[in-house]
Design an enzyme around this catalytic site. Structure first.
Site, PDB file in Angstrom:
ATOM      1  CD  GLU A   1      -5.524   5.384   3.105  1.00 45.91           C
ATOM      2  OE1 GLU A   1      -5.027   4.947   2.132  1.00 45.91           O
ATOM      3  OE2 GLU A   1      -4.601   5.400   4.049  1.00 45.91           O
TER       4      GLU A   1
ATOM      5  CG  ASP B   1      -1.881   1.137   1.181  1.00 47.27           C
ATOM      6  OD1 ASP B   1      -2.327   1.530   2.166  1.00 47.27           O
ATOM      7  OD2 ASP B   1      -2.442   1.468   0.013  1.00 47.27           O
TER       8      ASP B   1
END
Ligand SMILES: Nc1ncnc2c1ncn2CCOCCNC(=O)c1cc(-c2ccc(F)cc2)cc(O)c1O
Ligand SMILES: [Mg+2]
Length: 214
Positions: A199, A169
């Site tokens: 996000e 990530d």
């Protein structure tokens, strides 16, 4: 004293999510982070990419580095075949305490083994601690400057085998430049970038999927 963000996130889950329903825990966290307080979960957009890689690999042994509140542990474990486990390492005891409660609320406590400690200390002990030989899947989501040293450690400890999949990530934001350079240029990896967004924002970010070639 004021509660922490992970504690407020846990409260939202206990208040709004359906106990024993991982999807409702995931949706509740995403709603809270989009409409109340941003938090560093992998999120729904990158989470869908994570889901597709987990389903494709269907790992027997899976490791996550950096549990935080347990959002991606729940995402991964809900897709694992029966009898398989996710090992997730968290350094921060306050995060780990919240993650345990979120994992339990989702009903996935039998599929997730949360261990507190630093990845650099725990990785060399993984075979003896968990009785595993190699890892089919690793999700990297911890300190961005630990990604590279930790995959080198995984290689040295012979925890990777031909075909082991690494999914990282935040390779753009906050960014892991040394890790990216390594997996994209090393002859021991075949690497692919999945473009997405940080996000709950419009900022670019993405996941790097790398296959260990042995
Ligand atoms: N077992 C272990 N061993 C070693 N270290 C460990 C560990 N377990 C935990 N840690 C330590 C740190 O864990 C959290 C790491 N995650 C992040 O820092 C993160 C930050 C952002 C972000 C923040 C602010 C922005 F403005 C923009 C982006 C977004 C993300 O998606 C992130 O994942
Ligand atoms: Mg992350």
């Amino acid at each position: 004293t004021r509660s922490t963000r992970p504690q407020r996130l846990l409260k939202a889950v206990q208040k709004k999510a359906i106990k024993g329903d991982p999807q409702s825990v995931i949706s509740t966290i995403d709603y809270f982070c989009r409409h109340s307080e941003w938090a560093m979960n992998v999120g729904d957009e990158k989470g869908a990419i994570l889901d597709s890689v987990v389903c494709e690999v269907s790992p027997s042994t899976a490791l996550e580095l950096g549990t935080y509140c347990g959002y991606s542990a729940v995402r991964i474990a809900r897709l694992l075949p029966p009898g398989t486990k996710l090992i997730t390492l968290e350094f921060n005891p306050d995060y780990a305490a919240v993650a345990r409660q979120i994992i339990e609320y989702s009903g996935l406590q039998d599929k997730i083994c949360l261990v507190e400690g630093a990845s650099g200390d725990l990785i060399p002990k993984m075979q003896e601690l968990f009785g595993i030989k190699t890892l089919d899947f690793v999700f990297l989501d911890h300190w961005k400057d630990r990604y590279l040293p930790d995959i080198k450690l995984l290689e040295e400890c012979q925890l990777l085998r031909k075909g082991s999949i690494l999914l990282a990530d935040n390779v753009i934001c906050p960014g892991t430049p040394d890790y990216l350079e390594y997996v994209r240029n090393s002859p021991r990896y075949e690497s692919k970038y999945f473009k997405s967004h940080l996000e709950y924002t419009k900022v670019e970010d993405g996941l790097e999927k790398s296959v260990f070639l042995g």
